[in-house]
Design a protein around this motif. Structure first.
Motif, PDB file in Angstrom:
ATOM      1  N   SER A 234       6.389   1.417  13.309  1.00  0.00           N
ATOM      2  CA  SER A 234       7.362   0.516  13.933  1.00  0.00           C
ATOM      3  C   SER A 234       8.459   0.091  12.961  1.00  0.00           C
ATOM      4  N   TYR A 235       8.317   0.448  11.701  1.00  0.00           N
ATOM      5  CA  TYR A 235       9.311   0.083  10.688  1.00  0.00           C
ATOM      6  C   TYR A 235      10.638   0.770  10.995  1.00  0.00           C
ATOM      7  N   TRP A 236      11.722   0.028  10.901  1.00  0.00           N
ATOM      8  CA  TRP A 236      13.029   0.563  11.302  1.00  0.00           C
ATOM      9  C   TRP A 236      13.451   1.790  10.495  1.00  0.00           C
ATOM     10  N   ASN A 237      12.958   1.904   9.242  1.00  0.00           N
ATOM     11  CA  ASN A 237      13.334   3.011   8.371  1.00  0.00           C
ATOM     12  C   ASN A 237      12.155   3.951   8.131  1.00  0.00           C
ATOM     13  N   ALA A 238      11.245   4.033   9.112  1.00  0.00           N
ATOM     14  CA  ALA A 238      10.014   4.817   8.954  1.00  0.00           C
ATOM     15  C   ALA A 238      10.295   6.287   8.661  1.00  0.00           C
ATOM     16  N   LYS A 239      11.395   6.805   9.159  1.00  0.00           N
ATOM     17  CA  LYS A 239      11.694   8.235   8.960  1.00  0.00           C
ATOM     18  C   LYS A 239      11.895   8.578   7.484  1.00  0.00           C
ATOM     19  N   ASN A 240      12.248   7.579   6.677  1.00  0.00           N
ATOM     20  CA  ASN A 240      12.457   7.810   5.255  1.00  0.00           C
ATOM     21  C   ASN A 240      11.256   7.422   4.394  1.00  0.00           C
ATOM     22  N   VAL A 241      10.168   6.983   5.026  1.00  0.00           N
ATOM     23  CA  VAL A 241       8.918   6.699   4.304  1.00  0.00           C
ATOM     24  C   VAL A 241       8.114   7.978   4.281  1.00  0.00           C
ATOM     25  N   LYS A 242       7.913   8.536   3.097  1.00  0.00           N
ATOM     26  CA  LYS A 242       7.324   9.874   2.981  1.00  0.00           C
ATOM     27  C   LYS A 242       5.801   9.868   3.025  1.00  0.00           C
ATOM     28  N   LEU A 243       5.178   8.768   2.624  1.00  0.00           N
ATOM     29  CA  LEU A 243       3.718   8.712   2.564  1.00  0.00           C
ATOM     30  C   LEU A 243       3.121   8.217   3.878  1.00  0.00           C
ATOM     31  N   ASN A 244       1.963   8.738   4.212  1.00  0.00           N
ATOM     32  CA  ASN A 244       1.214   8.240   5.371  1.00  0.00           C
ATOM     33  C   ASN A 244       0.237   7.143   4.983  1.00  0.00           C
ATOM     34  N   GLU A 245      -0.162   7.139   3.699  1.00  0.00           N
ATOM     35  CA  GLU A 245      -1.180   6.162   3.291  1.00  0.00           C
ATOM     36  C   GLU A 245      -1.066   5.843   1.802  1.00  0.00           C
ATOM     37  N   LEU A 246      -1.279   4.578   1.481  1.00  0.00           N
ATOM     38  CA  LEU A 246      -1.426   4.096   0.114  1.00  0.00           C
ATOM     39  C   LEU A 246      -2.864   3.626  -0.060  1.00  0.00           C
ATOM     40  N   LYS A 247      -3.480   4.017  -1.153  1.00  0.00           N
ATOM     41  CA  LYS A 247      -4.827   3.543  -1.469  1.00  0.00           C
ATOM     42  C   LYS A 247      -4.765   2.764  -2.770  1.00  0.00           C
ATOM     43  N   TYR A 248      -5.321   1.581  -2.742  1.00  0.00           N
ATOM     44  CA  TYR A 248      -5.374   0.734  -3.935  1.00  0.00           C
ATOM     45  C   TYR A 248      -6.815   0.467  -4.334  1.00  0.00           C
ATOM     46  N   TYR A 249      -7.042   0.502  -5.659  1.00  0.00           N
ATOM     47  CA  TYR A 249      -8.368   0.178  -6.172  1.00  0.00           C
ATOM     48  C   TYR A 249      -8.248  -0.711  -7.395  1.00  0.00           C
ATOM     49  N   TYR A 250      -9.051  -1.734  -7.382  1.00  0.00           N
ATOM     50  CA  TYR A 250      -9.118  -2.650  -8.527  1.00  0.00           C
ATOM     51  C   TYR A 250      -9.961  -2.012  -9.617  1.00  0.00           C
ATOM     52  N   ILE A 251      -9.395  -1.891 -10.821  1.00  0.00           N
ATOM     53  CA  ILE A 251     -10.107  -1.298 -11.954  1.00  0.00           C
ATOM     54  C   ILE A 251     -10.143  -2.297 -13.101  1.00  0.00           C
ATOM     55  N   ALA A 252     -11.324  -2.658 -13.508  1.00  0.00           N
ATOM     56  CA  ALA A 252     -11.477  -3.597 -14.624  1.00  0.00           C
ATOM     57  C   ALA A 252     -11.762  -2.880 -15.934  1.00  0.00           C
ATOM     58  N   ASP A 253     -12.423  -1.713 -15.842  1.00  0.00           N
ATOM     59  CA  ASP A 253     -12.842  -0.986 -17.046  1.00  0.00           C
ATOM     60  C   ASP A 253     -11.898   0.185 -17.307  1.00  0.00           C
TER      61      ASP A 253
END
Length: 549
Positions: A234-253
């Motif tokens: 639904s983002y107005w500029n979705a056509k220019n967003v190249k990624l389908n998914e971002l994955k984030y992970y918390y790393i302490a070590d």
């Protein structure tokens, strides 16, 4: 951004692995149908504490808010572009009024993003009932100070909808950096229906949240050590967003992060420092990026009035060899900081000289240069003036490996060079350190700030008397007046305003109102096929522009 509150280091992250390699919290399993070249995995140095833009105070929340939300304007790298606004508006009425036309954009649930969504959000953050620590940043917008102080109603704020897609903002005085200011996470729109539905749980879970940015956060709650964001169609500029998914992970070590990067689980492993940075400095994937973020120590003058003594603070500062700290302890992921305002962020409107290279700033480096002999002399004089025979303090710091080593370095130098001084170290999780800092439950604390907008006032304003971010309670009337002049009476006089800020910088450096240590020089490993990591002046990355080659 709030100093990471330490608003203010940046982390990226992503990782998709078992709980074994994370940090003790259970990892969520994501059934992602996104092809590998459309999924980006990066690391995060901390978890998200809130996704409520009215309440967030740290850089990690700011990054994820930037991923999933959009305000009037948006930074892509160093370039400011229209976001929900059709264009970057020009002020009228002597710089005190902005009339802003909005695009016809949508929330992720299909609702239109309207002018009233901005009106609601801006009033909400200024309302004392919300309890925002960031409400002060609205100062200069009509009636904001009185609303924050509880003297006027939130609906008197200088913002109103002139129509469904037309917004008007009225200021009490010109704000030279208004455009960059409102690009920040504190000025995002909020869908009122989502807040009404979730109540005090809003921002603590992705459930019930509605987004208007490049991505949507899914299946997340506070405390999760991994989270993912999917493309917002639904983002107005979705056509220019190249990624389908971002994955984030918390790393302490650090070892965990390196293993995940080496086994191609991570596309980007950020926030490298210390031993890891030194060992990887020659890796072809290694890169450092200077950031508008300053790290410093705050001393609790309210709890220990003797810390108001200028000589004691100067002495502590002069025990720190900032070059040694940055090279040997931080692995060159920091640059020596001799002023609260970062270098290479602001230039004189008349000469083009960097703020930190002005003659007065260079002269003031004598207060931050390593000088153990003078430190000892000043310390003994300070003890005599305050009637103290010895001083015992505890330094509260994050429990990351590098911060622990920095704390030990400070402890060693200060105890060696300052007779009668004993410094304990309390290493705690990031969230705990923030809580102690906000409640002023500390003697000395490691802190930091990353720019909300690239102007010296964003840093200088932090330490004005009564500012909610002035955790050490340092106070100087002349300093307050200089900062106020830069933000009000001299706002339309660039040269006078510059001199006001230089005066304020001189005062806080001379008195060591905060003891600066280093400027962030963020280091990361990034896979060659992962592109678009362009840092903004506020230390945020526009992940809507990230892609895989």
């Amino acid at each position: 951004m709030k100093n990471l509150r330490y608003s203010k280091l940046i982390s990226f992250a992503i990782i998709g692995v078992s709980a074994l390699v994370l940090t003790g919290c259970g990892a969520q399993k994501h059934d992602s149908s996104s092809p590998k070249d459309k999924t980006m995995a990066v690391s995060s140095k901390a978890t998200i504490t809130t996704m409520d833009s009215s309440l967030n105070t740290d850089q990690y929340g700011a990054q994820n808010l930037n991923n999933t939300m959009e305000g009037l304007y948006r930074y892509t790298g160093k370039q400011l572009k229209p976001g929900v606004a059709k264009s970057i508006a020009k002020p009228t009425d002597g710089g005190k009024r902005y009339t802003i036309e909005l695009k016809h954009t949508k929330w992720s649930n299909g609702d239109p993003v309207t002018a009233n969504d901005f009106v609601y959000a801006w009033r909400r953050i200024c309302d004392p009932k919300t309890g925002s620590q960031y409400s002060y940043i609205y100062s200069g917008i009509k009636n904001a100070d009185d609303i924050v102080a509880g003297k006027k109603a939130p609906d008197t704020l200088g913002i109103k909808a002139l129509g469904k897609y037309k917004l008007q903002v009225t200021l009490e005085h010109p704000i030279p950096y208004f455009d960059t200011l409102v690009s920040g996470g504190q000025f995002l729109p909020i869908n009122k229906k989502a807040v009404d539905k979730m109540g005090d749980q809003y921002g603590l879970t992705s459930k019930g949240m509605i987004f208007n940015g490049p991505f949507k956060l899914e299946n997340w709650k506070v405390g999760d050590t991994e989270w993912h964001e999917v493309k917002n169609k639904s983002y107005w500029n979705a056509k220019n967003v190249k990624l389908n998914e971002l994955k984030y992970y918390y790393i302490a070590d650090p070892n965990t992060g390196l293993n995940l990067y080496d086994t191609n689980v991570l596309d980007r492993y950020a926030d490298l420092s210390g031993d890891s940075a030194r060992q990887l400095a020659h890796n072809k994937d290694f890169k450092t990026t200077p950031n508008n973020g300053t790290y410093f120590l705050e001393l609790n003058e309210k709890a220990h009035p003797y810390l108001k003594n200028e000589k004691l603070r100067q002495a502590m500062s002069m025990t720190i060899n900032r070059d040694e700290l940055c090279n040997n302890i931080l692995g060159k992921t920091g640059l020596p900081a001799h002023s609260l305002v970062p270098s290479k962020m602001s230039k004189s409107p008349t000469t083009g000289v960097d703020f930190t290279d002005e003659p007065s700033a260079i002269a003031d480096r004598k207060y931050t240069e390593y000088n153990p002999e003078l430190a000892k002399k000043l310390w003994q004089e300070g003890l005599k003036e305050t009637g103290q025979k010895q001083i015992n303090l505890t330094l509260t710091a994050d429990n990351t490996d590098t911060t622990k080593k920095m704390a030990e370095y400070l402890q060693s130098n200060m105890e060696k060079d300052l007779p009668g001084f004993h410094l304990n170290i309390s290493s705690v999780p990031f969230k705990t350190r923030l809580q102690r800092q906000v409640s002023k439950n500390f003697d000395m604390v490691t802190s930091a700030w990353v720019a909300d907008y690239p102007d010296p006032t964003n840093f200088l304003d932090l330490q004005t008397t009564g500012n909610s971010n002035n955790d050490g309670s340092w106070s100087n009337k002349e300093y307050d007046e200089a900062v106020k002049k830069a933000e009000t009476t001299d706002a339309n006089n660039p040269e006078a305003r510059w001199n006001d800020m230089l005066k304020a910088q001189h005062i806080i450096t001379k008195e060591q109102g905060v003891i600066t240590t280093y400027q962030d020089n963020g280091a990361a490993l990034t896979k060659p096929n992962s592109k678009g990591f362009n840092i903004t002046p506020t230390g945020i990355y526009d992940m809507g522009a990230a892609y895989k080659k």
